[in-house]
Design an enzyme around this catalytic site. Sequence first.
Site, mmCIF file in Angstrom:
data_model
loop_
_atom_site.group_PDB
_atom_site.id
_atom_site.type_symbol
_atom_site.label_atom_id
_atom_site.label_comp_id
_atom_site.label_asym_id
_atom_site.label_seq_id
_atom_site.Cartn_x
_atom_site.Cartn_y
_atom_site.Cartn_z
ATOM 1 N N ARG A 41 -17.563 -43.280 20.419
ATOM 2 C CA ARG A 41 -16.315 -43.176 19.661
ATOM 3 C C ARG A 41 -15.162 -43.836 20.430
ATOM 4 O O ARG A 41 -14.353 -44.562 19.846
ATOM 5 C CB ARG A 41 -15.982 -41.706 19.372
ATOM 6 C CG ARG A 41 -14.646 -41.486 18.655
ATOM 7 C CD ARG A 41 -14.473 -40.038 18.279
ATOM 8 N NE ARG A 41 -15.396 -39.680 17.217
ATOM 9 C CZ ARG A 41 -15.103 -39.712 15.923
ATOM 10 N NH1 ARG A 41 -13.904 -40.100 15.535
ATOM 11 N NH2 ARG A 41 -15.992 -39.363 15.021
ATOM 12 N N THR A 121 -9.160 -24.458 13.910
ATOM 13 C CA THR A 121 -9.149 -23.177 13.198
ATOM 14 C C THR A 121 -9.978 -22.157 13.959
ATOM 15 O O THR A 121 -11.126 -22.423 14.331
ATOM 16 C CB THR A 121 -9.728 -23.348 11.791
ATOM 17 O OG1 THR A 121 -8.976 -24.338 11.092
ATOM 18 C CG2 THR A 121 -9.664 -22.036 11.018
ATOM 19 N N CYS A 261 -12.833 -26.749 5.681
ATOM 20 C CA CYS A 261 -11.850 -25.663 5.725
ATOM 21 C C CYS A 261 -12.174 -24.524 4.748
ATOM 22 O O CYS A 261 -12.476 -23.415 5.168
ATOM 23 C CB CYS A 261 -10.449 -26.210 5.431
ATOM 24 S SG CYS A 261 -9.825 -27.339 6.703
#
Length: 431
Positions: A41, A121, A261
Amino acid sequence: MTGAATTTVCVVGLGYVGLPLAVELDRSGHDVVGFDVDPDRVEILEGGVDPTGDVGDDAIAESGIEFTTDESTIERAEFVLIAVPTPVDDLKNPDLKYVEAAGETVGRNVGSGTTVVLESTVYPGATREILAPALEDASGLTVGEDLFVGYSPERMVPGDEEHGLRNVIKIVSGQNESVLEDVAVLYESIVDAGVHRAPEIEVAEAAKCIENVQRDVNIALMNELAVACHELGLDTRSVLDAAGTKWNFHDYRPGLVGGHCIPVDPFFMIYELERHDFTPQLIESAREVNDYVPVHIADLVLRGFNECGKVPQESSVLVLGLSYKPEVGDVRTSSINGTIAKLEAFGCDVVGYDPHVDPAEARDEFGIEIADELEVDGVDAIVLATPHRALREVDYTTATSAMAANPLLVDVDGVLDSDALSKAGLEYYRL
């Protein structure tokens, strides 16, 4: 913090959350280090290419971000922002191994006086319970004395320019008033919509979960209504259109619930609440309803085959749209997988096509044949699962003539002209 314009910030994790964050920090004049453990990446980013497709190659190529796998670069940062995945495991419990690992990496290199902000989260309490000890154990420093923690949950919507990082109010929090203010000033420099200062870290953590719990519950109500309407022989959209004429009726629609999510965040609240001996029945029920929808869609196909006089074992299904939402190419959390699995279990020959998804990636994810081009010749049924713009614009009336006899179309989101398709000879279903 001496001034936002001269702050050195390290973003740990350069995915869909971290990369836009690093880019906006760089655009706002900060000295930005982008750290990721994935060398492939980082190599792609160093070559000026955006692997997420969200910020664009030009933004990467023109930025002054230092992309690196060298964790020692963390030591010069005044702020470290952690944006790593927080999935749930097979038992639907939070898996915070990436947060803990990031905390250890940062801790090995962090300097005294640094503020570490978690964006991922988590359940209420996890920043203090998981991240802070990892930082302390690896650094030998004390959180609250030598280094500091805050929490600011990501809220941007991938693929939605209207609701990007700069356009959505950012919730910020810190372990004390001074840290809170420093974190707020940093984010105010990149968020045009402004920030909301939460009084506690746990408030910010809970708020992030609740945002998506609310959507999950509301969509679940619509999905249960859709199943009920089919049992009653009613058209769900007609019922919702009629009910929607009342001023205080909320406009939610049934559909597949995928992504990183909405299908995940409720489990963070469930986990923490059950640790406090409380079972949130409504939140759990909403998850069960929305998890059932892919199966219900497969049932609609099978019901349609019965109406068309077709046998599943001798029928082919073309699934159009494989990503979890329109105009996005991410298939990792697409719930259409459940539909595909049930259709294959009944012997259907299932083929997929998505103009936004890499075919090789889709083959790995779904285990089915993936077409490189849209081809409907001889197909018994089409499932329009993800209504990308390009798929909404297909002339399905004309396509009908190329499909097998007595063709079927299941329009999951109900975006097509049902009357025109029915007149063209399609057996038409929608949620």
